[in-house]
Write a protein that holds these residues in place. Structure first.
Motif, PDB file in Angstrom:
ATOM      1  N   ASN A 114       5.648  -0.975   0.531  1.00 14.93           N
ATOM      2  CA  ASN A 114       4.258  -0.980   0.966  1.00 14.93           C
ATOM      3  C   ASN A 114       3.357  -0.777  -0.243  1.00 14.93           C
ATOM      4  O   ASN A 114       3.754  -0.130  -1.216  1.00 14.93           O
ATOM      5  CB  ASN A 114       4.038   0.148   1.985  1.00 14.93           C
ATOM      6  N   PHE A 116      -0.082   1.027  -1.257  1.00 10.54           N
ATOM      7  CA  PHE A 116      -1.051   2.013  -0.804  1.00 10.54           C
ATOM      8  C   PHE A 116      -2.371   1.866  -1.561  1.00 10.54           C
ATOM      9  O   PHE A 116      -3.246   2.721  -1.466  1.00 10.54           O
ATOM     10  CB  PHE A 116      -0.492   3.423  -0.996  1.00 10.54           C
ATOM     11  N   GLY A 122      -1.179  -1.620   3.009  1.00 12.51           N
ATOM     12  CA  GLY A 122      -1.285  -0.341   3.693  1.00 12.51           C
ATOM     13  C   GLY A 122      -2.561  -0.218   4.508  1.00 12.51           C
ATOM     14  O   GLY A 122      -2.687   0.650   5.363  1.00 12.51           O
ATOM     15  N   SER A 126      -4.834   6.439   2.722  1.00 11.21           N
ATOM     16  CA  SER A 126      -3.713   7.210   3.251  1.00 11.21           C
ATOM     17  C   SER A 126      -4.214   8.330   4.154  1.00 11.21           C
ATOM     18  O   SER A 126      -5.244   8.966   3.895  1.00 11.21           O
ATOM     19  CB  SER A 126      -2.885   7.796   2.107  1.00 11.21           C
ATOM     20  N   TYR A 132      -6.596   6.159  -1.691  1.00  9.01           N
ATOM     21  CA  TYR A 132      -5.663   5.092  -2.034  1.00  9.01           C
ATOM     22  C   TYR A 132      -4.787   5.574  -3.182  1.00  9.01           C
ATOM     23  O   TYR A 132      -5.165   6.484  -3.933  1.00  9.01           O
ATOM     24  CB  TYR A 132      -6.419   3.830  -2.446  1.00  9.01           C
ATOM     25  N   ASP A 172       1.295   9.340   4.002  1.00  8.44           N
ATOM     26  CA  ASP A 172       0.853   8.595   5.178  1.00  8.44           C
ATOM     27  C   ASP A 172       1.935   8.569   6.245  1.00  8.44           C
ATOM     28  O   ASP A 172       3.091   8.936   5.997  1.00  8.44           O
ATOM     29  CB  ASP A 172       0.499   7.170   4.789  1.00  8.44           C
ATOM     30  N   SER A 198       6.107   2.949  -2.076  1.00  5.30           N
ATOM     31  CA  SER A 198       5.391   2.168  -3.084  1.00  5.30           C
ATOM     32  C   SER A 198       6.391   1.506  -4.037  1.00  5.30           C
ATOM     33  O   SER A 198       7.574   1.848  -4.084  1.00  5.30           O
ATOM     34  CB  SER A 198       4.445   3.074  -3.877  1.00  5.30           C
TER      35      SER A 198
END
Length: 222
Positions: A114, A116, A122, A126, A132, A172, A198
């Protein structure tokens, strides 16, 4: 002799009752289901093919009683650059979960990828800190049960795979209870055994970029 037999019988019954209770505690059955809606034009961000990774996760899960257990495999590529999408499909049924498998010192999970970052797949900032996070920062989102109402927010977990381990911060939730709507970018609900990470986490684990998408891992609270 009779008292010995009676004692053994009581012990056996107690053991079975305890074992059954533990099994029920470990079970994580679907809490409901939602019916997919076709995304409006331009909706459902396909960056990193994160939707496709969830599709592979769903396909690799097989029924085990009433629960869904992850397929035990190795690296699975999400098909980088693929036009295949797992945005919600009109009329398809998706299970939802309020729980996740019990956490241990080595909890089995599926790692997905993902972004972020702002503008990444995303979506919104978060949930834990309303910020972010760079793709170069090792951060993760956890399935709803493991996210536990935010109790792990900004705490570190240790993710292990491919003979390596990396420490990442929980920022998150990977929502297992809802999906297929604007708030969730018309993506399906997250399975209940996901660590959504990430790029920095994938790099630290030494997974070849061609195989980024989905991999079996273990994790624990750091």
């Amino acid at each position: 002799m009779k008292s010995l037999s009676l004692g053994a019988l009581l012990f056996a019954l107690l053991f079975l009752a305890t074992h059954f209770s533990e099994a029920r505690l470990q079970a994580c059955n679907p809490s409901g289901k939602i019916i997919g809606k076709k995304p409006p034009p331009g909706q459902c961000n396909k960056e990193n093919d994160s939707c496709e990774a969830w599709k592979l996760t769903e396909l690799s899960m097989r029924p085990h009683g009433k629960s869904m257990q992850p397929h035990r495999g190795s690296l699975v590529s999400a098909g980088k650059g693929s036009n295949n999408s797992d945005c919600c499909k009109q009329g398809k049924t998706y299970p939802t979960y309020k729980c996740s498998p019990l956490v241990s010192g080595s909890t089995k999970a599926v790692l997905t990828i993902n972004s972020f970052e702002k503008g990444g797949d995303g979506g919104a900032p978060s949930e834990c800190d309303n910020k972010y996070h760079s793709d170069n920062t090792p951060v993760v989102a956890l399935s709803t049960g493991w996210y536990s109402g935010g109790s792990r927010c900004l705490n570190n977990i240790t993710v292990s795979a491919n003979g390596r381990s990396v420490t990442a911060m929980v920022v998150d939730e990977c929502d297992s209870t809802m999906g297929c709507d604007d708030d969730h970018d018309y993506q399906p609900p997250c399975p209940n055994n996901i660590v959504d990470a990430s790029k920095a986490v994938w790099k630290a684990l030494g997974v070849p970029e061609d195989n980024w998408g989905e991999v079996d891992i273990t994790w624990s609270d750091a």
